[in-house]
Design an enzyme around this catalytic site. Structure first.
Site, PDB file in Angstrom:
ATOM      1  N   TYR A 117      39.092  29.595  36.429  1.00 26.70           N
ATOM      2  CA  TYR A 117      38.746  30.965  36.816  1.00 26.70           C
ATOM      3  C   TYR A 117      38.163  30.989  38.229  1.00 26.70           C
ATOM      4  CZ  TYR A 117      36.460  35.523  36.867  1.00 26.70           C
ATOM      5  OH  TYR A 117      36.056  36.791  37.218  1.00 26.70           O
ATOM      6  N   LYS A 130      39.736  32.644  41.731  1.00 30.14           N
ATOM      7  CA  LYS A 130      39.065  33.658  42.531  1.00 30.14           C
ATOM      8  C   LYS A 130      38.901  33.194  43.976  1.00 30.14           C
ATOM      9  CE  LYS A 130      38.546  36.935  39.529  1.00 30.14           C
ATOM     10  NZ  LYS A 130      39.221  38.249  39.716  1.00 30.14           N
TER      11      LYS A 130
END
Length: 233
Positions: A141, A145
């Site tokens: 994750y 990002k």
């Protein structure tokens, strides 16, 4: 800068969490219409909301939506997934799915809607980032990002000639289902949406929502050991 009042917006992942809050905030500020997407959309009682089925990993579905939503002048790339596992232990299928949604999905949306934003006067593209764009410890994750942050910065340059404002929104932990299992201080989704929309109307390029995010952005100037996000209970 782009005025929210009278605008037509697209919010991916717009039927739950921060996305739904974005839809509500846009309407409160006078948006004329909001396309709110979800893999399984639920209808809205507000006639200004058009719920649309969309999986951002499906290029054909994005192209079809772009052909339908040609009146859009604000695009909010909010759809995302989180599979909480360390990079060395995570199932590679989940790692690939994370990047396909959080990175390439957002890029697909930007590529499809850039000509529409141009035709409608430039408008604004908003990408939802995270404190983990800069901070270590969130597996695929966080890595996704970080990749999206880089893409956003490049898109800002590429879209400048057509007058499109590109806004990156960074935040720590918001009180949503995605991070419900993380015992830490959380900010309200309404605050995230309010500050992000302020950024659009103020002509900003980057919105740092909370103190944790501002702290991590400042830490980029220091040693890499300082880039671990500390979860405060």
């Amino acid at each position: 800068m782009v005025a929210i009042d009278g605008s037509v917006a697209l919010v991916t992942g717009g039927r739950r969490g921060i996305g739904k809050t974005f839809v509500d905030a846009l309407l409160q500020r006078g948006a004329a219409k909001v396309y709110a997407t979800a893999r399984k959309p639920s209808p809205s009682r507000d006639p200004r909301v058009e719920a649309v089925a969309l999986d951002v990993t499906d290029p054909d579905a994005i192209s079809a939506l772009a052909g339908r939503a040609r009146d859009v002048n604000i695009v909010i790339n909010n759809a995302g997934v989180l599979f909480p596992a360390p990079l060395l232990d995570a199932d590679m299928t989940d790692v690939l799915a994370t990047f396909d949604t959080n990175v390439f999905g957002a890029l697909r949306v930007a590529r499809s809607f850039a000509p529409i934003l141009s035709a409608n006067g430039g408008g604004a593209l908003v990408d939802m980032h995270s404190v983990f764009s800069w901070g270590a410890g969130a597996g695929a994750y966080g890595a996704s990002k970080a990749a999206l942050w880089s893409i956003t910065n490049s898109l800002r340059i590429e879209l400048a000639p057509q007058g499109t404002q590109v806004v990156g929104v960074h935040l720590g932990f918001a009180d949503t289902d995605m991070v419900a299992g993380i015992p830490t201080r959380k900010i309200s989704p309404a605050e995230v949406a309010e500050l992000a929309l302020n950024g659009i109307e103020d002509g900003g390029n980057e919105v740092l929502v909370d103190a944790l995010t501002r702290q991590m952005k400042a830490a980029l100037a220091g040693p890499v050991e300082g880039l671990t996000v500390r979860v405060e209970r």
